[in-house]
Write an enzyme that holds these catalytic residues in place. Structure first.
Site, PDB file in Angstrom:
ATOM      1  N   HIS A 254      47.624  18.515  46.718  1.00 40.13           N
ATOM      2  CA  HIS A 254      47.505  17.848  48.028  1.00 40.13           C
ATOM      3  C   HIS A 254      47.644  18.850  49.170  1.00 40.13           C
ATOM      4  CE1 HIS A 254      48.382  14.296  45.470  1.00 40.13           C
ATOM      5  NE2 HIS A 254      47.509  13.753  46.278  1.00 40.13           N
ATOM      6  N   ASN A 255      46.724  19.816  49.179  1.00 43.90           N
ATOM      7  CA  ASN A 255      46.795  20.896  50.152  1.00 43.90           C
ATOM      8  C   ASN A 255      45.604  20.841  51.118  1.00 43.90           C
ATOM      9  OD1 ASN A 255      44.618  21.817  48.607  1.00 43.90           O
ATOM     10  ND2 ASN A 255      46.014  22.848  47.202  1.00 43.90           N
ATOM     11  N   PHE A 256      45.471  21.879  51.928  1.00 41.21           N
ATOM     12  CA  PHE A 256      44.420  21.882  52.946  1.00 41.21           C
ATOM     13  C   PHE A 256      43.013  21.818  52.333  1.00 41.21           C
ATOM     14  CE2 PHE A 256      41.760  24.300  56.101  1.00 41.21           C
ATOM     15  CZ  PHE A 256      41.729  23.293  57.069  1.00 41.21           C
ATOM     16  N   HIS A 294      44.527  12.504  56.117  1.00 43.04           N
ATOM     17  CA  HIS A 294      45.058  11.486  55.195  1.00 43.04           C
ATOM     18  C   HIS A 294      46.199  11.921  54.277  1.00 43.04           C
ATOM     19  CE1 HIS A 294      42.914  13.335  51.899  1.00 43.04           C
ATOM     20  NE2 HIS A 294      43.532  12.497  51.087  1.00 43.04           N
ATOM     21  N   ASP A 295      46.407  13.230  54.068  1.00 44.10           N
ATOM     22  CA  ASP A 295      47.520  13.658  53.199  1.00 44.10           C
ATOM     23  C   ASP A 295      48.438  14.663  53.908  1.00 44.10           C
ATOM     24  OD1 ASP A 295      47.503  12.218  50.787  1.00 44.10           O
ATOM     25  OD2 ASP A 295      45.885  13.430  49.948  1.00 44.10           O
ATOM     26  N   GLN A 455      41.662  12.025  32.281  1.00 43.08           N
ATOM     27  CA  GLN A 455      40.419  11.662  32.968  1.00 43.08           C
ATOM     28  C   GLN A 455      39.704  10.445  32.390  1.00 43.08           C
ATOM     29  OE1 GLN A 455      41.531  12.988  35.346  1.00 43.08           O
ATOM     30  NE2 GLN A 455      39.661  13.675  36.312  1.00 43.08           N
TER      31      GLN A 455
HETATM   32  P1  5GP Z   1      45.942  10.891  47.146  1.00 43.57           P
HETATM   33  O1  5GP Z   1      47.292  11.140  46.614  1.00 43.57           O
HETATM   34  O2  5GP Z   1      45.044  12.089  47.002  1.00 43.57           O
HETATM   35  O3  5GP Z   1      45.858  10.343  48.519  1.00 43.57           O
HETATM   36  O4  5GP Z   1      45.393   9.675  46.260  1.00 43.57           O
HETATM   37  C1  5GP Z   1      44.672   9.792  45.137  1.00 43.57           C
HETATM   38  C2  5GP Z   1      45.498   9.654  43.874  1.00 43.57           C
HETATM   39  O5  5GP Z   1      44.596   9.278  42.861  1.00 43.57           O
HETATM   40  C3  5GP Z   1      46.092  10.979  43.402  1.00 43.57           C
HETATM   41  O6  5GP Z   1      47.372  11.219  43.858  1.00 43.57           O
HETATM   42  C4  5GP Z   1      46.064  10.806  41.905  1.00 43.57           C
HETATM   43  O7  5GP Z   1      47.169  10.063  41.467  1.00 43.57           O
HETATM   44  C5  5GP Z   1      44.840   9.958  41.674  1.00 43.57           C
HETATM   45  N1  5GP Z   1      43.679  10.797  41.351  1.00 43.57           N
HETATM   46  C6  5GP Z   1      42.762  11.309  42.204  1.00 43.57           C
HETATM   47  N2  5GP Z   1      41.824  12.006  41.533  1.00 43.57           N
HETATM   48  C7  5GP Z   1      42.159  11.935  40.230  1.00 43.57           C
HETATM   49  C8  5GP Z   1      41.581  12.450  39.027  1.00 43.57           C
HETATM   50  O8  5GP Z   1      40.550  13.122  39.017  1.00 43.57           O
HETATM   51  N3  5GP Z   1      42.226  12.147  37.861  1.00 43.57           N
HETATM   52  C9  5GP Z   1      43.355  11.412  37.816  1.00 43.57           C
HETATM   53  N4  5GP Z   1      43.896  11.185  36.626  1.00 43.57           N
HETATM   54  N5  5GP Z   1      43.922  10.903  38.927  1.00 43.57           N
HETATM   55  C10 5GP Z   1      43.338  11.160  40.107  1.00 43.57           C
HETATM   56 MN    MN Z   2      44.236  12.482  49.012  1.00 46.84          MN
END
Ligand code: 5GP
Ligand code: MN
Length: 541
Positions: A254-256, A294-295, A455
């Site tokens: 959750h970086n830039f 957003h993060d 995945q």
């Molecule tokens: P974010 O935290 O980025 O705002 O929300 C997205 C969340 O969805 C991530 O924290 C993570 O839990 C999940 N997520 C996003 N992309 C993937 C992915 O490719 N695989 C899995 N297993 N989870 C993902």
């Molecule tokens: Mn995000």
């Protein structure tokens, strides 16, 4: 110059590929120590190294060099901390373990430095892991009986001299360096070719450094005509982007760069779906800025952790989307400063609308609201009306959600490193949860989750159902983002099968090891069952 001959050994440990480089005349003890460190094993743990056929091979200086295709597998087949409850013995063992590990690594590094002239990546990585482990122990107050706890709120905490580690927050120097570069680069003209490439979901973020990414974000605001429409001053946009860059932390996922990918996907979707003709410019400005913010200030631990650990954020927001509320609050903290308020020249009414829109979009990224938002979208889809504010609001939430989790819609060489970053952050959280005695988030547990297993479920049950609904409204997305996700599902399904086959092929040999080689009192959970020990006894690790 007398360059020492070395050999390279490729192996996996806990599913993680590693490689070790030894000088040909190093001692067997050095080789053993190195493998022990790589497996994060204690001095009393039993390590086994297997070749491709599943046969055990001796860990010594005579180890045959191999290549990535004939990778060895390193396993801790028995760890010495389940016969005793947590207590003084473990404390002693951990204390001893850590400093001796550090000392051994330092010796090893010194030796290799003399011989090879630089620190090999494998040693650097091991040092990082040892230090990370120390840091974890030091940060957990109720493990203070180990004698390692450091109260970080006191200014007495000094960074470990052991290796140069990066702090969670970016340093002033780091930021200033990037800001200077960004300002220099922003005078340059970005080519039409790059501007077009930036509008596609195949864009490869890994080719661009942070200062360049800031320029690309500036291009997005320009090419969507936001600069002219909202009278945004260049210096203010640059200061806004700099503040945003500064407030994304140094964490694996959750970086830039994640902020950029989400924003770039949102930008791509706007062009692919010709959204400028369907929604007004303010909605687009809301969506792009929401993606950017957003993060903000994510620390690498999700809401479940925040709530279970009763963090400051969970307390402040009463367990209601603590992270998303925080990301949004930081966004408006940046926008409150006039030097970085890109909305400072809009009317009060417009500002109110933008603020309400951004809050709605960022709060929609809480994945616990996934079903709620997707169901709402499905229910309006058949009569979707671009003139209906409620419909547009739901679509905006869906678009940011799609962008947020869109890595698997990208080319494999872009997407796969993102999965490694995500799992690194997940594993880190579950390690801390184990250390702190909190409920372990199952999909983050390194003992249960592999790349493909993480995945296949996520793509099948979360990604595809969401992407397919959006493609129902915009059929062109079927080819642009749904097809690549289907391909990713096939890829990880195959990988999962291959792993299962490999495991099955190894099973008879593993059983032989269990019966012959493992001292009953030192077995791990599943071996405990086979050796007749009480499997219900809680694991103390
Ligand atoms: P974010 O935290 O980025 O705002 O929300 C997205 C969340 O969805 C991530 O924290 C993570 O839990 C999940 N997520 C996003 N992309 C993937 C992915 O490719 N695989 C899995 N297993 N989870 C993902
Ligand atoms: Mn995000």
């Amino acid at each position: 110059m007398n360059k020492m001959a070395t050999k390279i050994i490729y192996f996996t440990v806990n599913g993680r590929p590693e490689q070790a480089e030894f000088s040909v005349n190093c001692s067997s003890q050095d080789v053993k120590d190195l493998f022990r460190s790589a497996a994060e094993a204690g001095p009393h743990d039993i390590l086994k190294l297997y070749n491709r056929k599943g046969n055990i091979i001796n860990i010594s200086s005579n180890l045959e060099p191999n290549n990535p295709n004939s990778c060895y597998k390193l396993e801790v087949v028995a760890s010495g901390c389940n016969s005793e409850p947590l207590g003084v013995e473990l404390a002693g063992a951990l204390g001893f373990d850590l400093s001796s590990m550090e000392k051994r690594l330092q010796c090893l590094e010194k030796k290799i430095l003399i011989e090879a002239g630089n620190t090999p990546a494998v040693i650097y990585e091991m040092k990082k892991q040892v230090d990370l482990f120390r840091e974890k122990l030091e940060s957990v107050e109720h493990l203070s009986w180990l004698g390692l706890f450091k109260d970080l709120s006191e200014s007495t905490h000094k960074p470990s001299p052991f290796y140069h580690k990066r702090a969670l927050h970016k340093t002033k120097d780091e930021c200033e360096h990037v800001r200077e570069k960004f300002l220099q680069m922003s005078c340059l003209e970005v080519s039409e070719e790059v501007r077009q490439y930036l509008k596609t979901p195949t864009f490869d973020n890994w080719q661009w450094e942070d200062a360049e990414i800031m320029v690309l974000l500036q291009v997005m605001y320009t090419d969507l005509d936001f600069i002219a429409t909202y009278n945004i001053e260049t210096e203010v946009l640059q200061q806004f982007l700099f503040e945003v860059y500064r407030r994304y932390n140094n964490i694996p996922f959750h970086n830039f760069k994640h902020c950029f990918c989400v924003t770039q996907m949102m930008y791509g979707l706007m062009w692919l779906t010709d959204l400028r003709r369907k929604m007004d410019s303010t909605d687009l400005l809301i969506m792009l800025t929401s993606a950017v913010c957003h993060d903000l200030d994510h620390t690498g631990y999700n809401n479940a952790y925040q709530i279970n650990a009763r963090t400051e954020l969970a307390l402040r927001y009463n367990d209601i989307s603590p992270l998303e509320n925080h990301h949004c609050a930081v966004a408006f903290e940046i926008l409150e400063k006039k030097e970085s308020n890109i909305f400072k020249n809009v009317t009060l009414d417009q500002y109110k609308r933008i603020r309400e829109g951004i809050i709605k979009c960022i709060l929609a990224t809480d994945m616990t609201r996934h079903n709620e938002i997707l169901s709402k979208f499905k229910s309006i889809l058949s009569l979707f009306d671009f003139d209906n504010k409620e419909h547009k609001d739901v679509l905006m939430m869906i678009l940011i959600k799609v962008s947020d989790i869109s890595n698997e819609a990208r080319p494999m060489e872009v997407a796969e490193p993102w999965l490694d970053c995500l799992l690194q952050e997940f594993y880190n959280q579950s390690d801390i949860e184990k250390l702190e005695g909190l409920p372990v988030t199952p999909f983050m547990d390194r003992d249960k989750i592999t790349k493909p297993s993480s995945q296949t479920g996520f793509i099948r049950f979360v990604l595809l159902p969401l992407f397919i609904e959006l493609a129902n409204l915009f059929p062109c997305l079927e080819q642009q983002i749904v097809d690549p996700v289907r391909k990713a599902l096939d890829y990880y399904t195959e990988m999962e099968k291959a792993l299962a086959r490999e495991k099955q092929d190894r099973a008879p040999c593993e059983n032989a090891v269990k019966i012959k080689d493992i001292p009953v009192a030192q077995s791990t959970t599943d071996k405990r069952q086979s050796s007749g020990l009480d499997a219900s006894k809680p694991d103390t690790q």
